[in-house]
Design a protein around this motif. Structure first.
Motif, PDB file in Angstrom:
ATOM      1  N   ARG A  54       0.786  -1.224   0.000  1.00  0.00           N
ATOM      2  CA  ARG A  54       0.000   0.000   0.000  1.00  0.00           C
ATOM      3  C   ARG A  54       0.822   1.281   0.000  1.00  0.00           C
ATOM      4  NH1 ARG A  54      -4.526  -2.210  -0.945  1.00  0.00           N
ATOM      5  NH2 ARG A  54      -5.392  -3.741   0.457  1.00  0.00           N
ATOM      6  N   SER A  55       2.063   1.187   0.448  1.00  0.00           N
ATOM      7  CA  SER A  55       2.813   2.429   0.615  1.00  0.00           C
ATOM      8  C   SER A  55       4.308   2.137   0.623  1.00  0.00           C
ATOM      9  CB  SER A  55       2.421   3.087   1.943  1.00  0.00           C
ATOM     10  OG  SER A  55       2.897   2.301   3.029  1.00  0.00           O
ATOM     11  N   PRO A  56       5.109   3.187   0.530  1.00  0.00           N
ATOM     12  CA  PRO A  56       6.555   3.000   0.697  1.00  0.00           C
ATOM     13  C   PRO A  56       6.902   2.405   2.068  1.00  0.00           C
ATOM     14  CG  PRO A  56       6.119   5.120  -0.300  1.00  0.00           C
ATOM     15  CD  PRO A  56       4.790   4.550   0.127  1.00  0.00           C
ATOM     16  N   PHE A  91      18.721  -1.778  -1.430  1.00  0.00           N
ATOM     17  CA  PHE A  91      17.275  -1.622  -1.406  1.00  0.00           C
ATOM     18  C   PHE A  91      16.750  -0.726  -0.296  1.00  0.00           C
ATOM     19  CE2 PHE A  91      18.024  -5.755  -3.476  1.00  0.00           C
ATOM     20  CZ  PHE A  91      17.525  -5.438  -4.723  1.00  0.00           C
ATOM     21  N   LYS A  92      17.305  -0.855   0.896  1.00  0.00           N
ATOM     22  CA  LYS A  92      16.778  -0.060   2.008  1.00  0.00           C
ATOM     23  C   LYS A  92      16.943   1.446   1.798  1.00  0.00           C
ATOM     24  CE  LYS A  92      16.628  -1.954   6.264  1.00  0.00           C
ATOM     25  NZ  LYS A  92      17.179  -2.547   7.493  1.00  0.00           N
ATOM     26  N   PRO A  93      18.089   1.919   1.311  1.00  0.00           N
ATOM     27  CA  PRO A  93      18.212   3.376   1.131  1.00  0.00           C
ATOM     28  C   PRO A  93      17.173   3.943   0.156  1.00  0.00           C
ATOM     29  CG  PRO A  93      20.372   2.361   1.079  1.00  0.00           C
ATOM     30  CD  PRO A  93      19.362   1.247   1.063  1.00  0.00           C
ATOM     31  N   GLN A  94      16.901   3.232  -0.936  1.00  0.00           N
ATOM     32  CA  GLN A  94      15.917   3.714  -1.895  1.00  0.00           C
ATOM     33  C   GLN A  94      14.512   3.705  -1.310  1.00  0.00           C
ATOM     34  OE1 GLN A  94      18.380   1.650  -2.595  1.00  0.00           O
ATOM     35  NE2 GLN A  94      19.493   2.585  -4.269  1.00  0.00           N
ATOM     36  N   SER A  95      14.188   2.676  -0.543  1.00  0.00           N
ATOM     37  CA  SER A  95      12.847   2.642   0.041  1.00  0.00           C
ATOM     38  C   SER A  95      12.697   3.701   1.120  1.00  0.00           C
ATOM     39  CB  SER A  95      12.512   1.247   0.570  1.00  0.00           C
ATOM     40  OG  SER A  95      13.369   0.874   1.617  1.00  0.00           O
ATOM     41  N   LEU A  96      13.761   3.976   1.862  1.00  0.00           N
ATOM     42  CA  LEU A  96      13.695   5.062   2.850  1.00  0.00           C
ATOM     43  C   LEU A  96      13.508   6.407   2.177  1.00  0.00           C
ATOM     44  CD1 LEU A  96      16.369   4.234   5.572  1.00  0.00           C
ATOM     45  CD2 LEU A  96      13.918   4.489   5.877  1.00  0.00           C
ATOM     46  N   ALA A  97      14.175   6.604   1.054  1.00  0.00           N
ATOM     47  CA  ALA A  97      14.059   7.876   0.327  1.00  0.00           C
ATOM     48  C   ALA A  97      12.628   8.074  -0.172  1.00  0.00           C
ATOM     49  CB  ALA A  97      15.048   7.906  -0.827  1.00  0.00           C
ATOM     50  N   ALA A  98      11.921   6.978  -0.447  1.00  0.00           N
ATOM     51  CA  ALA A  98      10.547   7.077  -0.949  1.00  0.00           C
ATOM     52  C   ALA A  98       9.550   7.420   0.142  1.00  0.00           C
ATOM     53  CB  ALA A  98      10.150   5.767  -1.619  1.00  0.00           C
ATOM     54  N   ILE A  99       9.935   7.194   1.391  1.00  0.00           N
ATOM     55  CA  ILE A  99       9.034   7.513   2.507  1.00  0.00           C
ATOM     56  C   ILE A  99       9.128   9.003   2.780  1.00  0.00           C
ATOM     57  CG2 ILE A  99       8.535   7.126   4.945  1.00  0.00           C
ATOM     58  CD1 ILE A  99       9.791   4.327   4.611  1.00  0.00           C
ATOM     59  N   LYS A 100       8.035   9.660   2.589  1.00  0.00           N
ATOM     60  CA  LYS A 100       8.031  11.107   2.805  1.00  0.00           C
ATOM     61  C   LYS A 100       7.714  11.392   4.270  1.00  0.00           C
ATOM     62  CE  LYS A 100       6.599  12.255  -1.843  1.00  0.00           C
ATOM     63  NZ  LYS A 100       7.633  12.155  -2.626  1.00  0.00           N
ATOM     64  N   VAL A 101       8.654  12.005   4.942  1.00  0.00           N
ATOM     65  CA  VAL A 101       8.478  12.344   6.351  1.00  0.00           C
ATOM     66  C   VAL A 101       7.954  13.774   6.413  1.00  0.00           C
ATOM     67  CG1 VAL A 101       9.643  12.586   8.563  1.00  0.00           C
ATOM     68  CG2 VAL A 101      10.377  10.819   6.962  1.00  0.00           C
ATOM     69  N   PRO A 102       6.820  13.985   7.057  1.00  0.00           N
ATOM     70  CA  PRO A 102       6.288  15.354   7.142  1.00  0.00           C
ATOM     71  C   PRO A 102       7.222  16.249   7.953  1.00  0.00           C
ATOM     72  CG  PRO A 102       4.877  13.789   8.330  1.00  0.00           C
ATOM     73  CD  PRO A 102       6.002  13.015   7.712  1.00  0.00           C
TER      74      PRO A 102
END
Length: 104
Positions: A54-56, A91-102
């Protein structure tokens, strides 16, 4: 067969035959956690295959679970340890970058 080459088939074997595999070590307290990760990774594989990530955040969680499972197996299977390192590096760095932190 095609099923034997499918990740779902491998994860099913891993779950069903965990007690017969080399990383099942009852004297190791982390063994139960590794077994639990087998079920969790199977869940994430099914979510991915049926387009239900469902989400990053879900993607990151799946990658983290896979890395942890590979590290648990890596005590007895050196190739698994190398794949775990690949998860952490590629893989982890790219997936972390996709998570937008408000921003606060």
């Amino acid at each position: 067969s095609a099923k034997a080459r499918d990740l779902s088939g491998w994860l099913g074997l891993l779950v069903r035959h965990f007690n017969d595999l080399p990383w099942n070590d009852p004297s190791d307290p982390a063994c139960g956690f590794t077994r639990t990760l087998c079920f969790e990774v199977k869940h994430w594989r099914n979510a991915w295959a049926h387009q239900r990530l469902r989400s990053p955040d879900d993607a990151y969680r799946a990658i983290d679970s896979i890395e942890r499972l590979l590290r648990g197996m890596g005590q007895k299977v050196p190739l698994a340890k190398a794949y775990a390192s690949d998860c952490a590096v590629f893989f982890k760095p790219q997936s972390l970058a996709a998570i937008k932190v408000p921003k606060v």
